[in-house]
Enzyme design. Structure first.
Site, PDB file in Angstrom:
ATOM      1  N   ARG A  97       0.838  -1.194   0.000  1.00  0.00           N
ATOM      2  CA  ARG A  97       0.000   0.000   0.000  1.00  0.00           C
ATOM      3  C   ARG A  97       0.873   1.244   0.000  1.00  0.00           C
ATOM      4  O   ARG A  97       1.930   1.302   0.646  1.00  0.00           O
ATOM      5  CB  ARG A  97      -0.894  -0.015   1.242  1.00  0.00           C
ATOM      6  CG  ARG A  97      -1.884   1.144   1.368  1.00  0.00           C
ATOM      7  CD  ARG A  97      -2.930   1.101   0.311  1.00  0.00           C
ATOM      8  NE  ARG A  97      -4.113   1.896   0.685  1.00  0.00           N
ATOM      9  CZ  ARG A  97      -4.990   2.364  -0.185  1.00  0.00           C
ATOM     10  NH1 ARG A  97      -4.823   2.148  -1.486  1.00  0.00           N
ATOM     11  NH2 ARG A  97      -6.059   3.037   0.218  1.00  0.00           N
TER      12      ARG A  97
ATOM     13  N   THR B  38      -8.912   0.256  -9.272  1.00  0.00           N
ATOM     14  CA  THR B  38      -8.244  -1.022  -9.024  1.00  0.00           C
ATOM     15  C   THR B  38      -8.430  -2.088 -10.099  1.00  0.00           C
ATOM     16  O   THR B  38      -9.263  -1.966 -10.996  1.00  0.00           O
ATOM     17  CB  THR B  38      -8.604  -1.648  -7.659  1.00  0.00           C
ATOM     18  OG1 THR B  38      -9.937  -2.143  -7.686  1.00  0.00           O
ATOM     19  CG2 THR B  38      -8.487  -0.671  -6.537  1.00  0.00           C
TER      20      THR B  38
ATOM     21  N   ASP C  66      -7.803   8.430  -0.342  1.00  0.00           N
ATOM     22  CA  ASP C  66      -8.499   7.406   0.448  1.00  0.00           C
ATOM     23  C   ASP C  66      -8.464   7.732   1.942  1.00  0.00           C
ATOM     24  O   ASP C  66      -9.166   7.082   2.731  1.00  0.00           O
ATOM     25  CB  ASP C  66      -7.877   6.025   0.222  1.00  0.00           C
ATOM     26  CG  ASP C  66      -8.454   5.327  -0.999  1.00  0.00           C
ATOM     27  OD1 ASP C  66      -9.398   5.867  -1.605  1.00  0.00           O
ATOM     28  OD2 ASP C  66      -7.952   4.248  -1.355  1.00  0.00           O
TER      29      ASP C  66
ATOM     30  N   GLY D  48     -13.495   0.018  -5.756  1.00  0.00           N
ATOM     31  CA  GLY D  48     -13.567   0.915  -4.617  1.00  0.00           C
ATOM     32  C   GLY D  48     -14.240   0.232  -3.438  1.00  0.00           C
ATOM     33  O   GLY D  48     -14.083  -0.970  -3.219  1.00  0.00           O
TER      34      GLY D  48
END
Length: 608
Positions: free
Chosen positions: A113, A408, A455, A511
């Site tokens: 991440r 994604t 995010d 998402g």
């Protein structure tokens, strides 16, 4: 008149392999399928190995690696690099990801991440008046770019579990970047619909004609800058990305924006991959393994499923090819309860303690039973569901205002040794921050930088209480990515999470909607007798805690009416999930499904 990047390429050149140690890549004669609307797919049976990815060129790269004796990790690396080229709207080397790996005995979670740069603070997404920035203003700025993690994550996984030479895994992506590939329908549509990307001069030169029209379906797109960057990474490893010219170029582009970010070369050089313990949760006859925080995916998926297991079904769950209104009502209510906990408690575990000191308190059977008791059969709980109290906390967290989550891609692999990968990978929004970097190669093209820092909650506190998922230096933003591996239960202990034989690998983009996509798929596989492809073809009906989103034109009218009668506010959406599933059947062979809403396919060796 077409320029260099759109030229027609002789077939003979396309079929030339790029030699590398232990692997010769052969460019396939593939034409990516149409992704507009909903296209039924058959599902794919294979014998000993399989890979599912969002684009046929990427899936074929993985298949060729597996055919050459590569591991699931090897195939995943090749797939990701091709996706960076052919599906730049969804993932790439400018972003991050979560990789779940099964080596035949244990499951490990590789956390790639993105992280917030050292120079940020909690006001990153606030304007001069202390109010949150408009979402798209934040996205298309240098402030949104987190330190990418995907390259280092894949390198770390390869050092532990790779079989083929690292450099050879870049052969497919380098070949396609140099020689070109045919623009797919989905890439064309994404380009055509994105005005923000056109504002970046380098991206406009790569993806659009002089008049601003997006490259047409079937036009050949080359990316020499990305090919050169791939060659550097193939030769020198992740250092070629996180140090030197490529790193300096990345940092300079973030800092040169109209609204600049603070990311610098030290942030890149200091980035560290986290290898974490997967969370494996017993779920009747299965054990479901997923990613721990900073992903909220597994915890929220399993909260939904755990709550549903406390809910008796009044009707058959399938009615006319869609889940029944009775099941959907309970699914939506369980989702509301789970998302309320997610939004209050889950964030980067380096910065936020779990309730009661253990994230598994959110999945405790007694707690989920109490939460399930809030669901009524006659009326929806509505949009303002309060979080529960799964365990004691030293800090009282606030629930932040809701904000969008996007993007994604997902990759699932099972290799000939029975090892498996579920990897969800992202640059967040379509085309990320819309910042294209060429790595100081001096060549046209390049890769897109993420906007993952959006995010984080833009609002750092509410009524004097801090938000768990607020921006902090070095912190990883909470994610909804839900790479999932499923196993048979190893014993009869209701609380045991020991794993038996592998059952499936799955996941999805989308998402925050990833969570209900994966949850419904697991129910369809375990409880409804559907195969992998049938499960992915079900219509979507979901909530992230507020309105109920219904997949456009796919839910029976009487089911809609029943949900409306129960108090659910329905809103029609496209809901283009990108689920990919591979299931190991009882005879040891494999069967995979790819989402009919996107371009994905399953590839592997032929079933006997």
């Amino acid at each position: 008149m077409l320029g260099w990047k759109h030229c027609l390429i002789p077939l003979g050149l396309l079929l030339m392999p790029l030699a590398a140690s232990g692997f010769d890549y052969q460019t396939p004669a593939l034409s990516p399928e149409t992704a507009s609307g909903f296209t039924q797919k058959p599902g794919w049976a294979t014998q000993s190995f399989a890979v599912v990815a969002a684009n046929p060129l990427a899936a074929d790269a993985g298949r060729q690696i597996l055919q050459a004796g590569g591991s699931a990790i090897d195939a995943t690396i090749a797939v990701q690099m091709v996706l960076a080229l052919v599906e730049p709207q969804s993932s790439g080397i400018g972003g991050g990801g979560f990789l779940l790996h099964f080596d035949g005995s244990e499951v490990r979670a590789f956390d790639g991440r993105e992280t917030a740069p050292a120079g940020v603070d909690e006001t990153l997404f606030l304007n001069a008046q202390g109010e949150p920035l408009a979402f798209m203003d934040a996205v298309t700025s240098g402030r949104s770019v987190g330190v990418p993690g995907i390259v280092k994550m894949l390198e770390k996984a390869h050092k532990k579990h790779g079989k083929l030479d690292w450099a050879s895994l870049f052969a497919p992506a380098i070949t396609l970047a140099k020689n070109g590939f045919a623009v797919s329908e989905r890439l064309h549509q994404s380009l055509a619909n994105d005005d923000a990307l056109r504002q970046n001069p380098a991206a406009r030169a790569l993806y659009y004609h002089d008049d601003g029209a997006a490259l047409a379906v079937g036009e050949t797109l080359q990316n020499p800058a990305l090919a050169a960057i791939f060659e550097k990474i193939a030769e020198r490893g992740s250092k070629a990305f996180y140090q030197g010219k490529v790193a300096k170029d990345l940092a300079a582009r973030v800092q040169a924006q109209k609204m600049p970010g603070s990311l610098d070369v030290d942030d890149l050089e200091n980035y560290e991959v986290q290898e974490r313990d997967a969370i494996c949760t017993p779920w009747q006859q299965w054990t479901v393994c997923g990613f721990p925080p900073p992903s909220s995916g597994h915890l929220t998926v399993m909260q939904i499923l755990g709550i549903l297991d406390n809910e008796p079904m009044a009707k058959a769950p399938l009615d006319g090819g869609a889940p029944s209104d009775d099941w959907l009502h309970r699914f939506l209510e369980a989702s509301r309860l789970a998302f309320a906990d997610r939004n209050r408690y889950i964030a980067d575990p380096a910065f936020v303690d779990a309730p009661g000191g253990d994230w598994r308190t959110l999945l405790a059977p007694a707690y989920l039973k109490r939460r399930a008791g809030l669901i009524g059969a006659e009326q929806s709980l509505g949009e303002d569901v309060a979080p529960g109290r799964p365990g004691a906390l030293e800090i009282s967290w606030a629930t932040p205002p809701r904000q969008p989550e996007y993007g994604t891609s997902h990759v699932s692999v099972i290799d000939a040794d029975g090892h498996a990968v579920a990897m969800t990978t992202s640059i967040e929004q379509a085309f990320g921050s819309r910042i294209l970097a060429d790595g100081a190669t001096g060549l046209a093209g390049g890769y897109l930088l993420n906007n993952q820092l959006t995010d984080f909650s833009f609002t750092p506190e509410v009524d004097g209480k801090p938000v768990a998922n607020r921006v902090q230096p070095g912190k990883r933003p909470r994610s909804s990515m839900s790479p999932t591996l499923v196993f048979k239960r190893a014993d009869d202990d209701a609380q045991a999470a020991a794993i038996g034989p592998l059952v499936a690998t799955l996941g999805s983009p989308g998402g925050a909607a990833i969570i209900p996509y994966v949850a419904q798929t697991l129910v369809a596989l375990r409880d409804w007798g559907l195969d992998a492809q049938q499960a992915l073809s079900l219509p979507h009906v979901l909530t992230l805690g507020d309105s109920v989103y219904v997949e456009k034109d796919r839910l029976p009218a009487d089911t809609r009416a029943a949900l409306d009668e129960l108090g659910h506010t329905l809103s029609d959406r496209e809901l283009t999930s990108g689920l990919g599933v591979i299931v190991r059947r009882e005879d040891g062979s494999l069967f995979g499904g790819a989402d009919p809403r996107r371009e994905g396919v399953v590839m592997g060796d032929e079933a006997e």
